[in-house]
Design a protein around this motif. Structure first.
Motif, PDB file in Angstrom:
ATOM      1  N   PRO A 178      25.894 -22.621  18.555  1.00 26.08           N
ATOM      2  CA  PRO A 178      25.894 -21.277  19.133  1.00 26.08           C
ATOM      3  C   PRO A 178      26.775 -20.380  18.260  1.00 26.08           C
ATOM      4  CG  PRO A 178      27.392 -22.694  20.349  1.00 26.08           C
ATOM      5  CD  PRO A 178      26.726 -23.572  19.320  1.00 26.08           C
ATOM      6  N   PHE A 179      26.670 -19.082  18.423  1.00 26.87           N
ATOM      7  CA  PHE A 179      27.562 -18.170  17.713  1.00 26.87           C
ATOM      8  C   PHE A 179      27.626 -16.838  18.449  1.00 26.87           C
ATOM      9  CE2 PHE A 179      23.380 -17.331  15.914  1.00 26.87           C
ATOM     10  CZ  PHE A 179      23.335 -15.954  15.748  1.00 26.87           C
ATOM     11  N   TYR A 180      28.704 -16.127  18.194  1.00 27.57           N
ATOM     12  CA  TYR A 180      28.917 -14.797  18.777  1.00 27.57           C
ATOM     13  C   TYR A 180      29.413 -13.908  17.648  1.00 27.57           C
ATOM     14  CZ  TYR A 180      30.795 -11.119  21.874  1.00 27.57           C
ATOM     15  OH  TYR A 180      31.054  -9.931  22.509  1.00 27.57           O
ATOM     16  N   THR A 181      28.629 -12.884  17.298  1.00 28.74           N
ATOM     17  CA  THR A 181      28.988 -11.996  16.206  1.00 28.74           C
ATOM     18  C   THR A 181      29.334 -10.619  16.750  1.00 28.74           C
ATOM     19  OG1 THR A 181      27.587 -13.162  14.612  1.00 28.74           O
ATOM     20  CG2 THR A 181      28.189 -10.897  14.082  1.00 28.74           C
ATOM     21  N   LYS A 182      30.593 -10.261  16.606  1.00 27.48           N
ATOM     22  CA  LYS A 182      31.049  -8.916  16.973  1.00 27.48           C
ATOM     23  C   LYS A 182      30.803  -8.001  15.776  1.00 27.48           C
ATOM     24  CE  LYS A 182      33.306  -5.641  19.157  1.00 27.48           C
ATOM     25  NZ  LYS A 182      32.952  -4.586  18.164  1.00 27.48           N
ATOM     26  N   MET A 183      30.029  -6.951  15.998  1.00 26.96           N
ATOM     27  CA  MET A 183      29.702  -6.031  14.919  1.00 26.96           C
ATOM     28  C   MET A 183      30.862  -5.070  14.671  1.00 26.96           C
ATOM     29  SD  MET A 183      26.740  -7.184  14.190  1.00 26.96           S
ATOM     30  CE  MET A 183      26.238  -5.987  12.973  1.00 26.96           C
ATOM     31  N   PRO A 184      31.295  -4.910  13.431  1.00 32.11           N
ATOM     32  CA  PRO A 184      32.356  -3.957  13.132  1.00 32.11           C
ATOM     33  C   PRO A 184      31.816  -2.541  13.073  1.00 32.11           C
ATOM     34  CG  PRO A 184      31.574  -4.935  11.113  1.00 32.11           C
ATOM     35  CD  PRO A 184      30.801  -5.601  12.232  1.00 32.11           C
ATOM     36  N   ASP A 185      32.731  -1.573  12.942  1.00 26.84           N
ATOM     37  CA  ASP A 185      32.296  -0.246  12.526  1.00 26.84           C
ATOM     38  C   ASP A 185      31.533  -0.400  11.216  1.00 26.84           C
ATOM     39  OD1 ASP A 185      33.392   1.187  14.588  1.00 26.84           O
ATOM     40  OD2 ASP A 185      35.191   1.785  13.511  1.00 26.84           O
ATOM     41  N   TYR A 186      30.478   0.368  11.081  1.00 28.35           N
ATOM     42  CA  TYR A 186      29.662   0.229   9.873  1.00 28.35           C
ATOM     43  C   TYR A 186      30.397   0.710   8.640  1.00 28.35           C
ATOM     44  CZ  TYR A 186      25.977   1.165   6.474  1.00 28.35           C
ATOM     45  OH  TYR A 186      25.230   1.216   5.334  1.00 28.35           O
TER      46      TYR A 186
END
Length: 544
Positions: free
Chosen positions: A143-151
């Motif tokens: 499994p994984f959880y990716t928090k998106m940063p400010d672009y």
């Protein structure tokens, strides 16, 4: 990646190596992903079939966790950007960090240990429970959880516009020169294994999604095609009726562009995308995207052409699907046939720099102020990366000239043939130069570039060894293009095209190195001594 400067074993035989000596690994992906657009995060699970086509037993596999490059100020990405004069300005606006966690790797269903790389938090070493023998395969899952940063750089979100790139755990390349684990960088791109992707993305139904490969969700695909074809027809009608530029702009602004019929304000939808013979998967989601749709036919096979852009940018993007088609036609003629069933380009958010970033079958374009000629050139460059990086998958980090530089040579040819223009000079080329015959025009432009733009470092310089992004751009993009034009001038355009097509046919869907490129060109242009030409790769300063 375009930068504006100053302005499953594959057994094809390559000329550089006997077939029995060449091998490459294969990774086939199944990904389930869900977008949370309140937390700006992607939760998912990934299953990777890893096939060991090498002659070696493998006791471990390096895994890239590239979202962790955005985790703190100690990463290679942050340090590189902070050391660049333009990067410092970008970081002042950067507020929201990103990362990947919730990982629990298994191999064939059994838990395994992932050792942290001592220097980089975006690389881990996956320890295998038993050696993976030559010809063997395993299943790696987590499994994984990716928090998106400010672009910024390449991935992240700008409000609720998502650029989901380099977002999942990805094995590093293992090739005849060994393992290639690499930290994520802004100046310096990537190197990944070929395989197939089967990706399901669940997200709020209000989003329009552009992604690598084929959209298998029929209702969504037909909605994009229907609204996109309507928009293309309206735009073509308006263009035909308005020869005056100001009248055309006004007419386009009055258009009521069609929206995909499947979009809803509530609920979720799941979209499935598939593709094979690619080494990456990226996707982009935005609620306000308009779609243009067209087709082109190559060797009796249809290719779906999509452009995605914002409503307020329609006057700039009104020809975008035509530009994509032109790019595919030109690059197919220059190098070899486009092998996929779809090609897409989409408008990014207003970025701190102009250009774009390429992914297999889809490219992000971040040139908010480009003219029609400029937008055409950027789209051509980024679509062109389907050949140079995508199909001819060289190690971009160590040998960036093999994708960016060669691609710039063809990008400049495209602009010269269509417009007698060149991206380096924008609108500053005098009329008398633009009226020159094609060969003379290109010779003049390349002469000015070679004599007036400082390009001290050798072309054969690794990405991270350049002291600035500007130097990286001038040498890797421009100096390489000059180098190739020198060869074209010493031989002929026909010789160049013949050699390039031979290189493409020998190395498509594979990982060529500089020596492979050299071997093909030396064979295909036999009446010229090319040693001095290839020696120029290591030459400092001007080439002529």
């Amino acid at each position: 990646m375009k930068i504006y400067i100053i302005a499953s074993v594959l057994l094809l035989t390559a000329a550089a190596l006997p077939a029995q000596q060449y091998w490459q690994q294969e990774v086939n992906y199944n990904i389930q992903a869900s977008l949370d657009d309140t937390k700006h995060a992607v939760k998912g699970s990934i299953s990777m079939e890893y096939i060991n086509n090498s002659p070696d037993e493998l006791s471990f596999i390096w895994i890239h966790l590239w979202p962790n490059a955005y985790k703190n100020k100690n990463t290679a990405l942050y340090r590189q950007v902070a050391n660049d004069k333009d990067g410092k300005a970008k970081l002042k606006t950067f507020k929201e960090w990103g990362y990947i966690d919730s990982l629990a790797f298994t191999v064939n269903g059994n838990p395994v240990t992932a050792e942290n790389d001592p220097a980089h938090i975006d690389i881990v070493k996956l320890l295998l429970p038993s050696p993976l023998v030559p010809g063997g395969k395993i299943n790696i899952s987590t499994p994984f959880y990716t928090k998106m940063p400010d672009y910024f750089s390449r991935m992240g979100h700008a409000g609720n516009y998502y650029m989901v790139t380099q977002w999942y755990p990805k094995p590093a390349v293992y090739d005849r020169k060994g393992w290639h684990p690499m930290a994520y960088l802004d100046q310096g791109e990537f190197y990944s294994e070929f395989g197939s992707f089967d990706v399901n993305i669940t997200l709020p139904a209000a989003y329009v999604v552009a992604a690598t490969g084929n959209l298998e969700t029929t209702s969504e695909l037909e909605a994009y095609k229907s609204s996109g074809a309507t928009n293309r027809k309206m735009l073509d009608s308006v263009i035909a009726a308005n020869s005056n530029a100001s009248d055309l702009t006004a007419a386009i602004n009055r258009l009521d562009m069609a929206r995909p019929a499947t979009l809803l304000n509530t609920g979720n939808k799941t979209l499935r995308f598939t593709e094979s013979k690619v080494h990456d998967f990226a996707w982009f989601a935005c609620k306000d995207f308009l779609v243009q749709y067209d087709t082109l036919v190559q060797n009796n096979a249809p290719i779906d052409v999509f452009a995605f852009h914002h409503p307020e940018s329609s006057k700039q993007w009104y020809n975008s699907s035509h530009f994509i088609k032109d790019a595919v036609k030109h690059y197919s003629g220059y190098i070899g046939d486009y092998p996929y069933k779809t090609v897409k380009a989409l408008e990014g958010p207003k970025n701190q720099s102009s250009g774009g970033m390429e992914y297999p079958t889809v490219t992000l374009i971040t040139s908010p102020d480009a003219s029609q000629e400029g937008l055409d050139g950027v789209i051509a460059h980024e679509v062109g990366h389907n050949w140079l990086y995508g199909i001819l998958a060289s190690n971009e980090r160590d040998h960036p000239w093999m994708d960016e530089g060669i691609n710039t040579y063809y990008h400049f040819r495209y602009e010269a043939e269509k417009y007698r223009a060149n991206s380096v000079f924008g609108n500053d080329l005098p009329k008398e130069i633009r009226e020159l015959p094609l060969k003379n025009f290109q010779a003049t432009v390349y002469n000015v570039i070679d004599k007036n733009i400082p390009m001290d470092d050798p072309i054969a310089t690794a990405s991270e060894q350049f002291s600035s992004k500007e130097l990286y751009g001038t040498v890797i993009y421009l100096k390489t293009a000059v180098w190739l034009f020198i060869l074209e001038s010493a031989t002929s355009k026909d010789d160049m095209d013949k050699a390039m097509r031979a290189y493409f046919n020998a190395w498509k869907f594979r990982h060529p190195y500089p020596e492979d490129f050299k071997a093909i060109f030396t064979k295909e242009i036999p009446n010229k001594n090319l040693e001095s030409f290839f020696d120029m790769l290591n030459k400092k300063g001007r080439l002529q």
